[in-house]
Design an enzyme around this catalytic site. Structure first.
Site, PDB file in Angstrom:
ATOM      1  N   MET A  28      -9.392  40.561  23.640  1.00 16.81           N
ATOM      2  CA  MET A  28      -8.617  40.217  24.839  1.00 16.81           C
ATOM      3  C   MET A  28      -9.565  39.871  25.978  1.00 16.81           C
ATOM      4  O   MET A  28     -10.396  40.688  26.368  1.00 16.81           O
ATOM      5  CB  MET A  28      -7.722  41.387  25.239  1.00 16.81           C
ATOM      6  CG  MET A  28      -6.606  41.674  24.244  1.00 16.81           C
ATOM      7  SD  MET A  28      -5.676  43.157  24.661  1.00 16.81           S
ATOM      8  CE  MET A  28      -6.848  44.436  24.151  1.00 16.81           C
ATOM      9  N   TYR A 175      -8.901  26.420  21.467  1.00 16.32           N
ATOM     10  CA  TYR A 175     -10.292  26.351  21.895  1.00 16.32           C
ATOM     11  C   TYR A 175     -11.083  25.439  20.952  1.00 16.32           C
ATOM     12  O   TYR A 175     -10.505  24.759  20.110  1.00 16.32           O
ATOM     13  CB  TYR A 175     -10.870  27.764  21.983  1.00 16.32           C
ATOM     14  CG  TYR A 175     -10.176  28.620  23.020  1.00 16.32           C
ATOM     15  CD1 TYR A 175     -10.262  28.307  24.373  1.00 16.32           C
ATOM     16  CD2 TYR A 175      -9.400  29.717  22.652  1.00 16.32           C
ATOM     17  CE1 TYR A 175      -9.614  29.071  25.337  1.00 16.32           C
ATOM     18  CE2 TYR A 175      -8.740  30.492  23.606  1.00 16.32           C
ATOM     19  CZ  TYR A 175      -8.851  30.161  24.945  1.00 16.32           C
ATOM     20  OH  TYR A 175      -8.199  30.913  25.900  1.00 16.32           O
ATOM     21  N   ARG A 339      -2.330  44.389  24.062  1.00 14.90           N
ATOM     22  CA  ARG A 339      -1.980  44.903  25.393  1.00 14.90           C
ATOM     23  C   ARG A 339      -1.689  46.400  25.415  1.00 14.90           C
ATOM     24  O   ARG A 339      -1.995  47.084  26.392  1.00 14.90           O
ATOM     25  CB  ARG A 339      -0.771  44.147  25.931  1.00 14.90           C
ATOM     26  CG  ARG A 339      -1.034  42.691  26.275  1.00 14.90           C
ATOM     27  CD  ARG A 339       0.262  41.922  26.422  1.00 14.90           C
ATOM     28  NE  ARG A 339       0.988  41.879  25.172  1.00 14.90           N
ATOM     29  CZ  ARG A 339       2.322  41.870  25.070  1.00 14.90           C
ATOM     30  NH1 ARG A 339       3.074  41.956  26.143  1.00 14.90           N
ATOM     31  NH2 ARG A 339       2.895  41.810  23.886  1.00 14.90           N
TER      32      ARG A 339
END
Length: 371
Positions: A28, A175, A339
């Site tokens: 993350m 990406y 998260r």
């Protein structure tokens, strides 16, 4: 009654890496590395998750040695003496806490970071495109491609030298590596493109082969992949299992041990037209088609989509019964949690102890600190 979570706590041996359980800390982006150098605060952040029982920690994306490989000034480097010494401190701290860890090696390609910051050098990508018909930066020359492959291999060799247990290549989410996969951003007319996903996978396969040569046999290589892109959530690289096999099998043959299959929600069936709405997810199909070890990910234990976190949205908790069911049928091998571990470093230990009611949701305010 809450289902037993014992299935999540089976040990797993992958090459030279022994894991105590099946729970991975997802990579993350945190952007708390001033001048690209991780320090004691970064080490303490990862140490707390190791102390909390995470089986394998994957670092935030850390960039390889290219002039414009990052899109935010707080993203850490994985090159240069100062940054590598910082990472040495991280892995030594994690190992002292009993953890296992690998850096996620990254190049952000033509993507734009959330801050709007621009690197000093021109951004690079396969065709100088951010998305279809959206020019940004410059198309990579053959020399730039060769230098980028070498930069990934050098970073992987440094990771092993520093004592990391594995490395992960970031090949997802729009990406650089993913921009080669996606026809929307790969419009080259040379050997790095082609009408099939197998042909567009050549760059990734070259990166994998170079890393394998650099780290030797037995050292686990992870590759993170996604169908969706931040530029287009609906994008799909493989519309059928046959296409997915053409995409993934050559990458495993090149040297990948573990496929980290990113979904926004882990319970979403990849090909529901074949096995229904509760059918195999992305990681399930990847394992079935390649035989490789796979990691699944996506909203584990939380009600909200992780992309909403970037808009400041928090998430409540939800049960783990669906995860346990999929793990018990051996759909995939490991599960990455993101998260939930930002807001609750003790999440894994609480699950192991059966304290499901004590799990915390995700508080988006925690993204503003490295705690």
């Amino acid at each position: 009654m809450t289902a037993s979570t014992d299935i999540l706590f089976r040990p797993l041996q992958i090459g030279s890496m022994q894991l105590a359980n099946r729970i991975v800390m997802a990579p993350m982006t945190r952007t708390f590395a001033p001048n690209g150098i991780p320090g004691p605060e970064n080490a303490a952040y990862y140490r707390r998750r190791a102390e909390g029982g995470v089986g394998l920690i994957l670092s935030e994306g850390t960039v390889v040695d290219r002039p414009a490989s990052r899109n935010h000034p707080g993203i850490p480097f994985f090159h240069g003496e100062a940054a590598l010494e910082g990472w040495r401190g991280v892995i030594e701290t994690v190992h002292a806490a009993g953890g296992r860890m690998g850096p996620q090696l990254w190049h952000t390609g033509s993507t734009v970071g959330p801050s709007g910051w621009e690197p000093d050098a021109p951004v690079e990508s396969p065709s100088g495109l951010l998305a279809p018909d959206k020019p940004r930066g410059q198309a990579m020359s053959e020399e730039a491609i060769a230098d980028t492959v070498a930069a990934f291999a050098k970073a992987a060799a440094d990771a092993r030298r520093l004592g990391f247990d594995t490395v992960e290549i970031h090949g997802a989410h729009g990406y650089l590596v993913d921009e080669f996969f996606w026809p929307g951003t790969n419009q080259r007319t040379d050997r790095w493109n082609g009408p099939t996903i197998r042909e567009r996978s050549r760059f990734a396969a070259e990166v994998v082969r170079a890393i394998r040569e650099a780290v030797g046999p037995g050292y686990p290589i992870i590759l993170r992949l996604s169908q969706w892109k931040q530029q287009d959530y609906a994008a799909r690289l493989a519309a059928t299992p046959a296409e997915m096999g053409d995409w993934l099998v050559p990458l495993v043959e090149a040297g990948v041990d573990i496929l980290h299959c990113s979904q926004r929600r882990f319970w979403t069936a990849e090909f529901p037209e074949i096995d229904g709405e509760t059918g195999l997810n992305f990681a399930g199909w990847a394992k079935k088609l390649t035989g490789a070890t796979t990691i699944s990910v996506g909203s584990v234990g939380l009600t909200g989509d992780f992309m909403a976190a970037f808009g400041g949205e928090s998430s409540g908790t939800m049960g783990l019964e669906g995860l346990v069911e999929r793990m018990e049928r051996d759909e995939f091998d490991l599960i990455a949690v993101g998260r939930a571990l930002i807001s609750d470093p003790q999440w894994v230990e609480k699950v192991r102890a059966g304290d499901i009611g004590e799990l915390k949701g995700f508080d988006a305010a925690h993204l503003r600190e490295l705690a």
